[in-house]
Design an enzyme around this catalytic site. Structure first.
Site, PDB file in Angstrom:
ATOM      1  N   ASP A 296      20.939  13.297  54.213  1.00 14.81           N
ATOM      2  CA  ASP A 296      20.581  14.714  54.317  1.00 14.81           C
ATOM      3  C   ASP A 296      21.231  15.209  55.605  1.00 14.81           C
ATOM      4  OD1 ASP A 296      19.341  17.210  53.901  1.00 14.81           O
ATOM      5  OD2 ASP A 296      17.665  16.619  55.180  1.00 14.81           O
TER       6      ASP A 296
ATOM      7  N   ASP B  96      13.163  14.984  56.925  1.00 20.71           N
ATOM      8  CA  ASP B  96      14.603  14.771  56.730  1.00 20.71           C
ATOM      9  C   ASP B  96      14.881  13.412  56.095  1.00 20.71           C
ATOM     10  OD1 ASP B  96      15.786  17.245  57.981  1.00 20.71           O
ATOM     11  OD2 ASP B  96      14.598  16.513  59.663  1.00 20.71           O
TER      12      ASP B  96
ATOM     13  N   GLU C 250      23.846  15.491  50.120  1.00 13.85           N
ATOM     14  CA  GLU C 250      23.522  16.829  49.616  1.00 13.85           C
ATOM     15  C   GLU C 250      24.709  17.759  49.813  1.00 13.85           C
ATOM     16  OE1 GLU C 250      19.393  18.752  49.835  1.00 13.85           O
ATOM     17  OE2 GLU C 250      20.483  19.623  51.515  1.00 13.85           O
TER      18      GLU C 250
END
Length: 172
Positions: A8, A139, A67
């Site tokens: 992430d 996160d 991502e």
């Protein structure tokens, strides 16, 4: 057995999560956050690169999932996120990892069943799916969700192609 690293990306905090998949079974290995210091963007990007590289060398994943950048209201923030994402991708490809990319909505849909899920819902589902004793940091939970999305997508593609059986033996 496939170790998958989920990332992430962020220019201040980059989450990571490592899972192990065997067929449709998934096991938690590790997760955490790379905390980026300083105000000078090139230095922060170097920290993202070096932090992801360190995680790769520590856990030796075979695949990486990250991502995709989404267009937020603030173009400057989106550009910085894209640059942090690029630093993380370069760390992965420098170690010869195949890198898969997933939209945030696809990750949430795969893990929570709702593409509009919030961070708390993602944390709870990651905890449940990986049988964790507590909630992972936000996160890190997002990174684990990205790895889970990749594992699900990967398994779905194997099943879709019909390549799961060779006589009575499963292919890997």
């Amino acid at each position: 057995m496939t170790l998958i690293l989920g990332i992430d990306p962020g220019s201040r905090i980059t989450g990571y999560g490592v899972i192990n998949t065997v067929g449709s079974s998934t096991e938690y290995i590790a997760s955490g956050c790379i905390r980026i210091k300083g105000d000078h963007l090139p230095d922060r990007l170097q920290q993202v690169f070096e932090g992801v590289l360190e995680v790769i060398k520590l856990y030796c994943p075979q695949e990486m999932a990250i991502e995709q950048v989404f267009m937020a209201r603030n173009a400057d923030s989106a550009l910085k996120l894209g640059q942090a994402r690029g630093a993380a991708i370069v760390a992965g490809v420098s170690q010869k990892l195949p890198v898969a990319e997933y939209a945030a909505r696809a990750v949430k849909q795969a893990v929570v069943g709702n593409g509009g899920a919030d961070k708390v819902q993602v944390q709870h589902m990651v905890r449940s799916l990986l049988r964790l004793p507590g909630l992972p940091q936000a996160d890190a939970a997002d990174a684990l969700a990205i790895a889970l999305c990749h594992a699900n997508t990967r398994q779905g593609l194997i099943n879709l192609t019909g390549a799961t059986r060779n006589g009575n033996r499963r292919l890997r």
